[in-house]
Design a protein around this motif. Structure first.
Motif, PDB file in Angstrom:
ATOM      1  N   VAL A  22       0.853  -1.205   0.000  1.00 27.17           N
ATOM      2  CA  VAL A  22       0.000   0.000   0.000  1.00 27.17           C
ATOM      3  C   VAL A  22       0.891   1.258   0.000  1.00 27.17           C
ATOM      4  O   VAL A  22       0.615   2.228  -0.711  1.00 27.17           O
ATOM      5  N   THR A  23       1.976   1.225   0.757  1.00 26.87           N
ATOM      6  CA  THR A  23       2.895   2.372   0.780  1.00 26.87           C
ATOM      7  C   THR A  23       3.506   2.615  -0.598  1.00 26.87           C
ATOM      8  O   THR A  23       3.600   3.757  -1.061  1.00 26.87           O
ATOM      9  N   ALA A  24       3.909   1.534  -1.272  1.00 28.98           N
ATOM     10  CA  ALA A  24       4.456   1.678  -2.632  1.00 28.98           C
ATOM     11  C   ALA A  24       3.404   2.267  -3.559  1.00 28.98           C
ATOM     12  O   ALA A  24       3.704   3.148  -4.379  1.00 28.98           O
ATOM     13  N   ALA A  25       2.153   1.832  -3.413  1.00 27.10           N
ATOM     14  CA  ALA A  25       1.062   2.337  -4.253  1.00 27.10           C
ATOM     15  C   ALA A  25       0.853   3.826  -4.003  1.00 27.10           C
ATOM     16  O   ALA A  25       0.664   4.606  -4.942  1.00 27.10           O
ATOM     17  N   ALA A  26       0.925   4.217  -2.727  1.00 21.69           N
ATOM     18  CA  ALA A  26       0.719   5.629  -2.387  1.00 21.69           C
ATOM     19  C   ALA A  26       1.803   6.505  -3.010  1.00 21.69           C
ATOM     20  O   ALA A  26       1.551   7.643  -3.387  1.00 21.69           O
ATOM     21  N   LYS A  27       3.021   5.955  -3.146  1.00 23.08           N
ATOM     22  CA  LYS A  27       4.122   6.728  -3.745  1.00 23.08           C
ATOM     23  C   LYS A  27       3.883   6.970  -5.230  1.00 23.08           C
ATOM     24  O   LYS A  27       4.387   7.942  -5.799  1.00 23.08           O
ATOM     25  N   ILE A  28       3.141   6.072  -5.879  1.00 22.21           N
ATOM     26  CA  ILE A  28       2.828   6.264  -7.302  1.00 22.21           C
ATOM     27  C   ILE A  28       1.865   7.443  -7.447  1.00 22.21           C
ATOM     28  O   ILE A  28       1.986   8.252  -8.362  1.00 22.21           O
ATOM     29  N   GLY A  29       0.926   7.549  -6.496  1.00 25.18           N
ATOM     30  CA  GLY A  29      -0.039   8.641  -6.537  1.00 25.18           C
ATOM     31  C   GLY A  29      -1.329   8.206  -7.213  1.00 25.18           C
ATOM     32  O   GLY A  29      -1.297   7.565  -8.261  1.00 25.18           O
ATOM     33  N   GLY A  30      -2.458   8.556  -6.610  1.00 26.78           N
ATOM     34  CA  GLY A  30      -3.759   8.113  -7.125  1.00 26.78           C
ATOM     35  C   GLY A  30      -4.507   7.371  -6.042  1.00 26.78           C
ATOM     36  O   GLY A  30      -3.927   7.032  -4.998  1.00 26.78           O
ATOM     37  N   ASP A  31      -5.810   7.138  -6.259  1.00 23.79           N
ATOM     38  CA  ASP A  31      -6.606   6.415  -5.265  1.00 23.79           C
ATOM     39  C   ASP A  31      -6.107   4.985  -5.161  1.00 23.79           C
ATOM     40  O   ASP A  31      -5.934   4.302  -6.167  1.00 23.79           O
ATOM     41  N   VAL A  32      -5.887   4.525  -3.931  1.00 26.21           N
ATOM     42  CA  VAL A  32      -5.422   3.159  -3.728  1.00 26.21           C
ATOM     43  C   VAL A  32      -6.609   2.281  -3.334  1.00 26.21           C
ATOM     44  O   VAL A  32      -7.268   2.531  -2.323  1.00 26.21           O
ATOM     45  N   HIS A  33      -6.890   1.286  -4.159  1.00 27.45           N
ATOM     46  CA  HIS A  33      -7.924   0.302  -3.836  1.00 27.45           C
ATOM     47  C   HIS A  33      -7.247  -1.013  -3.479  1.00 27.45           C
ATOM     48  O   HIS A  33      -6.207  -1.346  -4.033  1.00 27.45           O
ATOM     49  N   VAL A  34      -7.849  -1.744  -2.539  1.00 31.14           N
ATOM     50  CA  VAL A  34      -7.282  -3.039  -2.143  1.00 31.14           C
ATOM     51  C   VAL A  34      -8.294  -4.126  -2.467  1.00 31.14           C
ATOM     52  O   VAL A  34      -9.464  -4.019  -2.092  1.00 31.14           O
ATOM     53  N   LEU A  35      -7.853  -5.153  -3.178  1.00 29.89           N
ATOM     54  CA  LEU A  35      -8.723  -6.277  -3.493  1.00 29.89           C
ATOM     55  C   LEU A  35      -8.467  -7.415  -2.510  1.00 29.89           C
ATOM     56  O   LEU A  35      -7.340  -7.891  -2.380  1.00 29.89           O
ATOM     57  N   VAL A  36      -9.535  -7.827  -1.827  1.00 34.65           N
ATOM     58  CA  VAL A  36      -9.457  -9.000  -0.951  1.00 34.65           C
ATOM     59  C   VAL A  36     -10.299 -10.089  -1.609  1.00 34.65           C
ATOM     60  O   VAL A  36     -11.520  -9.991  -1.654  1.00 34.65           O
ATOM     61  N   ALA A  37      -9.642 -11.096  -2.145  1.00 28.71           N
ATOM     62  CA  ALA A  37     -10.365 -12.215  -2.762  1.00 28.71           C
ATOM     63  C   ALA A  37     -10.124 -13.453  -1.918  1.00 28.71           C
ATOM     64  O   ALA A  37      -8.983 -13.845  -1.696  1.00 28.71           O
TER      65      ALA A  37
END
Lengths: 309, 249
Positions: A22-37
Motif C-alpha cells: 500500500v505504501t508503494a502504491a501511495a508513492k505512485i499517486g492516485g486512489d489506492v484500492h485493495v482487493l481481498v479475494a
C-alpha cells in the motif's frame, strides 16, 4: 486513475506484506484500492479498510477463492483491470505466483521486485542478485508491479475506506488444493522480523543448527534463517532460506553464523541495518559486509553469546 | 507425453557482474556464461520423466542470440531429444518469451511445459506464469516434487511458511525450484552425441511474435556498497558493540 493492490491474507487475517505494498502504491499517486479475494473474508476486508491511505476495499467472497489459486485470482483481476492504471502485489511467494499471470492477461510487461518508485511509469529494481539496480520505464497502459516489501515502510492504521462487494469471477477448476503443511512457529515471521539469526553450512547438521541457534534466537526473540547451502544440505526447510532465490530480509540486526557469504546470500540480507558475522574463516566474504565480525568457532562463540545476553 | 523445456543462457552464477561505467547495463564481455541453474533442474526433471517411461519426447527451446545454442546443446547432452533456437538479437523480455513459447506450444502440442522459476540475470520470475496465462493452462510455480498421473500431475510447491500440494490438470506449465532434483553433468560421450541431435532455428517473425521490448531500461547503477566494519576480539566485545554502539539489542 486508481491503483489496485492485491491483498495477501489467509482468509482470516491481512498479511503484513500488504501494508508495505500500500505504501508503494501511495508513492505512485492516485486512489489506492485493495482487493481481498477469498472465502469468508469479511474480517480481512474490514482490516484492509482501516489501513491508512486506502480509498476503497473490494471484496470478492466466494468458495473458489478459498485456496487463492492464481488461475481464478488472475481471471478475477483481469475483469476488474480496466479501471486501473497500476496493479500491485507484494513480491512474496503468493504475489510472485499470481502477478505475472495477471500481467500476461492484460498484455503488460511486469516490473518485478520494485524497490523505488521514481515516477508513475518509472521504477527501480534489482537485477543480477542485487549486484545492479535497473531503472525501468513502462509504456503499458496498465502497469503490473511486484513490490519488494523490505524497501517500503508498512502503512499504518487510521484509514476508513468503504468496502464494496464485487462479483466473483469464473471458477476455472484448473487446479485443486490437495493440502498445505504450514510450519507453526512461535517465532516472528522471517521476512518481517526485527532480528534474524541465520545459519549456514558451518553448522554441519540440522541437529547442530537447532541446538546452537535456537537458544540465541529465543534470547533475542529472533526469526531463524539459513543460507542456501544449509537448506540444500537438509538442515532446515526451504522457507528458512535467505537470498536471491529465497526470502529478502532487512531486519535491524542480522546475525550470520557459519555462513560464508556467497553473492546469492548477500542479495537477501545486505540491506539489514546491522550485520554481525561469526565464522572461523577470517577470509569468508561475509566479513566484507559485516558491521561486526567475530572470527571464532561458532560452537563455542554462539552459546557464549546466548549466555551473555 | 511430450514435454517442452525453455532454457536461457545467462551469466554463470559464480560470476560477480560489474556495471558498465556509462550506466547502460552490466559488462558481459568475456564473462563465463552457463545455462540458467533453474533451467538445468527443469531439463533434469524432464529427462527423469522420460527415463521413467512417463515422457515420450523432450523439446528444448531458447530465445536469443546464436550463442544461446550453447545452452540448448547442454540440454541435449543431458538427454533432451531436439532443440529449437528462436534466433534474435533483440533483448527478449519475459512477456515476449512467453509469446514465443505460446506459439511453439501451439505448434508442438506438449502436455507439459517445465520451466525454471526465474533466470538469475534479470531475476524476473515471470515467464512460466505468463505462458500459462496466454495458453489458459493451469500453473504450478516453485515446485519441489512432481508426480505424474494419467490426466493430471500432483505437485508439491514451496510457499511462504511451508509447502502446498496441488492436483493440476494437464496440459500445464510448471516452474521448478532448487530442491526438485540434482541435475546431472553432461558426460563427454553425451556431449558428442548431442552435436548430432536436431537443432532447428526460427525467427520470432516466423512465429508471428513481436519481440520489441516493452520496458525501457533507462539506467543501470551499482547498488549502494556496504563497507566492512570492525573485527571484534571476543564475544564480550561483540555484546558491548551491539548494546552500546549499534544499540540494536
Amino acid at each position: 486513475m486508481a491503483i489496485l493492490v492485491i491483498a495477501e491474507h489467509d482468509n482470516a487475517a491481512l498479511k503484513a506484506a500488504t501494508l508495505n505494498t500500500v505504501t508503494a502504491a501511495a508513492k505512485i499517486g492516485g486512489d489506492v484500492h485493495v482487493l481481498v479475494a477469498g472465502a469468508n473474508v469479511a474480517a480481512v476486508g474490514q482490516a484492509a479498510a482501516k489501513v491508512a491511505g486506502v480509498a476503497k476495499v473490494l471484496v470478492a467472497d466466494a468458495p473458489h477463492y478459498e485456496a487463492q489459486t492464481p488461475e481464478n485470482l488472475a481471471a478475477l483481476v483481469q475483469g476488474l483491470s480496466s479501471g486501473y492504471s497500476h496493479i500491485l502485489a507484494p513480491a512474496t511467494s503468493a504475489g510472485k505466483n499470481v502477478a505475472p499471470r495477471i500481467a500476461a492477461l492484460v498484455d503488460s510487461a511486469q516490473v518485478s521486485d520494485v524497490v523505488a518508485v521514481q515516477a508513475p511509469d518509472t521504477f527501480v529494481r534489482p537485477i543480477y542478485a542485487g549486484n545492479a539496480l535497473a531503472t525501468v520505464k513502462s509504456a503499458d497502459p496498465i502497469k503490473v508491479l511486484t513490490v519488494r516489501t523490505t524497501a517500503f515502510e508498512a502503512a499504518g492504521e487510521g484509514g476508513a475506506a468503504g468496502v464494496d462487494a464485487v462479483a466473483a469471477g469464473p471458477d476455472l477448476g484448473l487446479t485443486k488444493l490437495v493440502g498445505r503443511e504450514l510450519v507453526k512457529s512461535a517465532r516472528p515471521e522471517l521476512a518481517a522480523a526485527k532480528i534474524v539469526v541465520s545459519g549456514g553450512r558451518g553448522l554441519g547438521s540440522g541437529d547442530n543448527y537447532r541446538n546452537v541457534l535456537e537458544p540465541l534466537a529465543d534470547k533475542l526473540s529472533a526469526a531463524l534463517g539459513a543460507s542456501r547451502a544449509a537448506v540444500d544440505a537438509g538442515f532446515v526447510p526451504n522457507d528458512y532460506q535467505v537470498g536471491q532465490t529465497g526470502k529478502i530480509v532487512a531486519p535491524q540486526l542480522y546475525i550470520a553464523i557459519g555462513i560464508s557469504g556467497q553473492i546469492q546470500h548477500l542479495a537477501g540480507m545486505k540491506d539489514s541495518k546491522v550485520i554481525v558475522a561469526i565464522n572461523k574463516d577470517s577470509e569468508a566474504p561475509i566479513f566484507q559486509v559485516a558491521d561486526f565480525g567475530l572470527v571464532a568457532d561458532l560452537f563455542t562463540a554462539v552459546p557464549e553469546l546466548a549466555a551473555a545476553l | 507425453m511430450k514435454i517442452l523445456v525453455p532454457v536461457k543462457r545467462v551469466v554463470d552464477p559464480n560470476v560477480k557482474v560489474r556495471v558498465k561505467a556509462d550506466g547502460s547495463g552490466v559488462d558481459l564481455t568475456s564473462v563465463k556464461m552457463s545455462m540458467n541453474p533453474f533451467d538445468e533442474i527443469a531439463v533434469e526433471e524432464a529427462v527423469r520423466l522420460k527415463e521413467a517411461g512417463k515422457a515420450t519426447e523432450i523439446v528444448v527451446v531458447s530465445a536469443g542470440i546464436a550463442a544461446a545454442q550453447d545452452a540448448l546443446r547442454t540440454a541435449l547432452a543431458m538427454g533432451a531429444d531436439r532443440a529449437i533456437l528462436v534466433d534474435t538479437d533483440a533483448e527478449v523480455q519475459p512477456l515476449a518469451v512467453a509469446k514465443i513459447l505460446k506459439a511453439l506450444v501451439d505448434k508442438e502440442q506438449p502436455k507439459l511445459v517445465i520451466a525454471g522459476k526465474q533466470a538469475i540475470d534479470d531475476d524476473s520470475n515471470q515467464t512460466g506464469q505468463m505462458l500459462a496465462a496466454l495458453l489458459g493452462w493451469p500453473q504450478a510455480t516453485f515446485i519441489s516434487k512432481l508426480v505424474p498421473g494419467a490426466d493430471d500431475i500432483t505437485i508439491t510447491r514451496e510457499i511462504d511458511g511451508g509447502l502446498e500440494q496441488l492436483a493440476v490438470k494437464l496440459p500445464a506449465v510448471v516452474t521448478v525450484d532448487l530442491r526438485l532434483n540434482e541435475p546431472r553433468y553432461a558426460t563427454l560421450p553425451n556431449i558428442m552425441k548431442a552435436k548430432k541431435k536436431p537443432l532447428e532455428t526460427v525467427k520470432p517473425a516466423d512465429l508471428g511474435v513481436d519481440v520489441t521490448p516493452r520496458l525501457t531500461i533507462l539506467k543501470v547503477a551499482e547498488p549502494p556498497t556496504r563497507s566492512a566494519g570492525v573485527i571484534v576480539s571476543d564475544v564480550a566485545q561483540l555484546v558491548d558493540k551491539l548494546k552500546n554502539v549499534a544499540k540494536v539489542i
